[in-house]
Design a protein around this motif. Structure first.
Motif, PDB file in Angstrom:
ATOM      1  N   UNK A  74       0.819  -1.218   0.000  1.00 56.67           N
ATOM      2  CA  UNK A  74       0.000   0.000   0.000  1.00 56.67           C
ATOM      3  C   UNK A  74       0.851   1.265   0.000  1.00 56.67           C
ATOM      4  N   UNK A  75       2.087   1.157   0.458  1.00 55.47           N
ATOM      5  CA  UNK A  75       2.983   2.317   0.498  1.00 55.47           C
ATOM      6  C   UNK A  75       3.888   2.408  -0.734  1.00 55.47           C
ATOM      7  N   UNK A  76       3.657   1.509  -1.690  1.00 52.71           N
ATOM      8  CA  UNK A  76       4.459   1.536  -2.910  1.00 52.71           C
ATOM      9  C   UNK A  76       5.789   0.829  -2.791  1.00 52.71           C
ATOM     10  N   UNK A  77       6.003   0.123  -1.683  1.00 56.45           N
ATOM     11  CA  UNK A  77       7.259  -0.593  -1.498  1.00 56.45           C
ATOM     12  C   UNK A  77       7.191  -1.957  -2.198  1.00 56.45           C
ATOM     13  N   UNK A  78       8.256  -2.304  -2.895  1.00 52.99           N
ATOM     14  CA  UNK A  78       8.313  -3.575  -3.602  1.00 52.99           C
ATOM     15  C   UNK A  78       8.791  -4.659  -2.646  1.00 52.99           C
ATOM     16  N   UNK A  79       8.074  -5.777  -2.641  1.00 58.21           N
ATOM     17  CA  UNK A  79       8.434  -6.866  -1.740  1.00 58.21           C
ATOM     18  C   UNK A  79       8.112  -8.199  -2.418  1.00 58.21           C
ATOM     19  N   UNK A  80       8.692  -9.287  -1.929  1.00 54.05           N
ATOM     20  CA  UNK A  80       8.409 -10.593  -2.527  1.00 54.05           C
ATOM     21  C   UNK A  80       6.928 -10.965  -2.399  1.00 54.05           C
ATOM     22  N   UNK A  81       6.401 -11.561  -3.436  1.00 51.19           N
ATOM     23  CA  UNK A  81       5.011 -11.987  -3.449  1.00 51.19           C
ATOM     24  C   UNK A  81       4.748 -13.076  -2.418  1.00 51.19           C
ATOM     25  N   UNK A  82       5.766 -13.894  -2.189  1.00 50.24           N
ATOM     26  CA  UNK A  82       5.658 -14.983  -1.214  1.00 50.24           C
ATOM     27  C   UNK A  82       6.684 -14.720  -0.115  1.00 50.24           C
ATOM     28  N   UNK A  83       6.280 -14.050   0.957  1.00 53.43           N
ATOM     29  CA  UNK A  83       7.224 -13.515   1.937  1.00 53.43           C
ATOM     30  C   UNK A  83       8.016 -14.555   2.712  1.00 53.43           C
ATOM     31  N   UNK A  84       7.507 -15.771   2.796  1.00 48.01           N
ATOM     32  CA  UNK A  84       8.188 -16.788   3.592  1.00 48.01           C
ATOM     33  C   UNK A  84       8.845 -17.872   2.732  1.00 48.01           C
ATOM     34  N   UNK A 115      16.472  -9.903  -7.369  1.00 48.85           N
ATOM     35  CA  UNK A 115      17.791 -10.364  -6.956  1.00 48.85           C
ATOM     36  C   UNK A 115      18.344  -9.563  -5.781  1.00 48.85           C
ATOM     37  N   UNK A 116      17.778  -8.384  -5.540  1.00 45.30           N
ATOM     38  CA  UNK A 116      18.249  -7.559  -4.427  1.00 45.30           C
ATOM     39  C   UNK A 116      17.621  -7.959  -3.095  1.00 45.30           C
ATOM     40  N   UNK A 117      16.632  -8.851  -3.144  1.00 50.02           N
ATOM     41  CA  UNK A 117      16.021  -9.305  -1.890  1.00 50.02           C
ATOM     42  C   UNK A 117      16.925 -10.338  -1.220  1.00 50.02           C
ATOM     43  N   UNK A 118      16.586 -10.661   0.006  1.00 54.79           N
ATOM     44  CA  UNK A 118      17.369 -11.655   0.749  1.00 54.79           C
ATOM     45  C   UNK A 118      16.799 -13.054   0.574  1.00 54.79           C
TER      46      UNK A 118
END
Length: 249
Positions: free
Chosen positions: A106-116, A146-149
């Protein structure tokens, strides 16, 4: 026993411009689309084993009018939560296979679709995708992933994930394509990505113009078919409009 759930995003035509345009099977005509357009399903899969909830490739990343990602809604319809997905196995990084790996909150932050989940990426394919770019690859989306952990790198010609998932470098559809075989002890589930995308291609011998190495891809399909028939594999067909899962006879 492995449970398999197709996660269809719908039917599309795709032409030489690599644009995926929705297609209504009841009302649209393929002849009205640009010359050479192909009719395809875009269909990730959820495979549930005793150890994992596995997503195989991630679709175009569409969301419904309610803002919920279609792949999330499809997984919920199957009776599971996207938060419970533990592995995302990527065959290659073309945009119709990776559009759903990330989302904006909702804040426009990009994150993995599957967080776990951990995202399994073949390292040479990532290098090739970033170097090659458009129209088949979207480098900015790949760089964000690729920049995610959450990345688990795959290397070498083949290897084993958690002692029951084999990956193999194939290189027919694109130079660094890989395929997966999930063997949970009771079922063998084969996912060939775009080297075994439709059931009819396992029955017909022809060179596809959209493959990087069409002759190699044709030979690989024949190889997969022979081994799969012998061992009773369940084939998952990412682009098949009518038959997402089949055992070859």
């Amino acid at each position: 026993m492995a449970k398999i759930f197709p996660l269809s995003e719908g039917v599309f035509t795709v032409g030489r411009d690599k644009q995926f345009i929705p297609f209504d099977l009841n009302n649209d005509e393929l002849t009205d689309r640009s010359t050479g357009s192909l009719l395809v399903e875009v269909q990730p899969f959820l495979v549930v084993t005793d150890k994992d909830l596995i997503v195989l490739d991630a679709g175009l990343g569409f969301s419904g009018k309610d803002g919920i990602m279609q792949i999330h809604a499809n997984i919920a319809q199957a009776g599971y939560s996207y938060e419970d997905v533990t592995k995302v196995l990527l065959s290659h990084l073309h945009k119709d296979h990776t559009g759903g790996v990330l989302q904006k909150d909702a804040n426009g932050l990009v994150k993995p679709t599957f967080p776990n989940a951990e995202y399994y990426v073949y390292r040479p394919e990532a290098d090739y995708a970033l170097k090659t770019g458009y129209p088949s690859y979207h480098p900015e989306e790949i760089e964000a992933l690729l920049s995610t952990a959450k990345i688990h790198w795959l290397d070498g010609q083949s290897g084993l994930i958690d002692d029951y998932i084999t990956y193999t470098h194939s290189g027919g559809h694109c130079p660094e394509h890989i395929v997966y075989l999930i063997d949970d002890g009771s079922d063998k589930v084969f996912y060939g990505g775009d080297e075994a995308p439709q059931l009819k291609q396992m029955k017909m011998k022809y060179v596809a113009k959209y493959d990087f190495d069409g002759k190699k891809a044709m030979a690989l399909r024949e190889q997969y078919g022979e081994e799969g028939r012998r061992e009773g594999w369940k084939f998952l067909f990412y682009h098949d409009v009518t038959t997402p899962v089949a055992v070859l006879s």
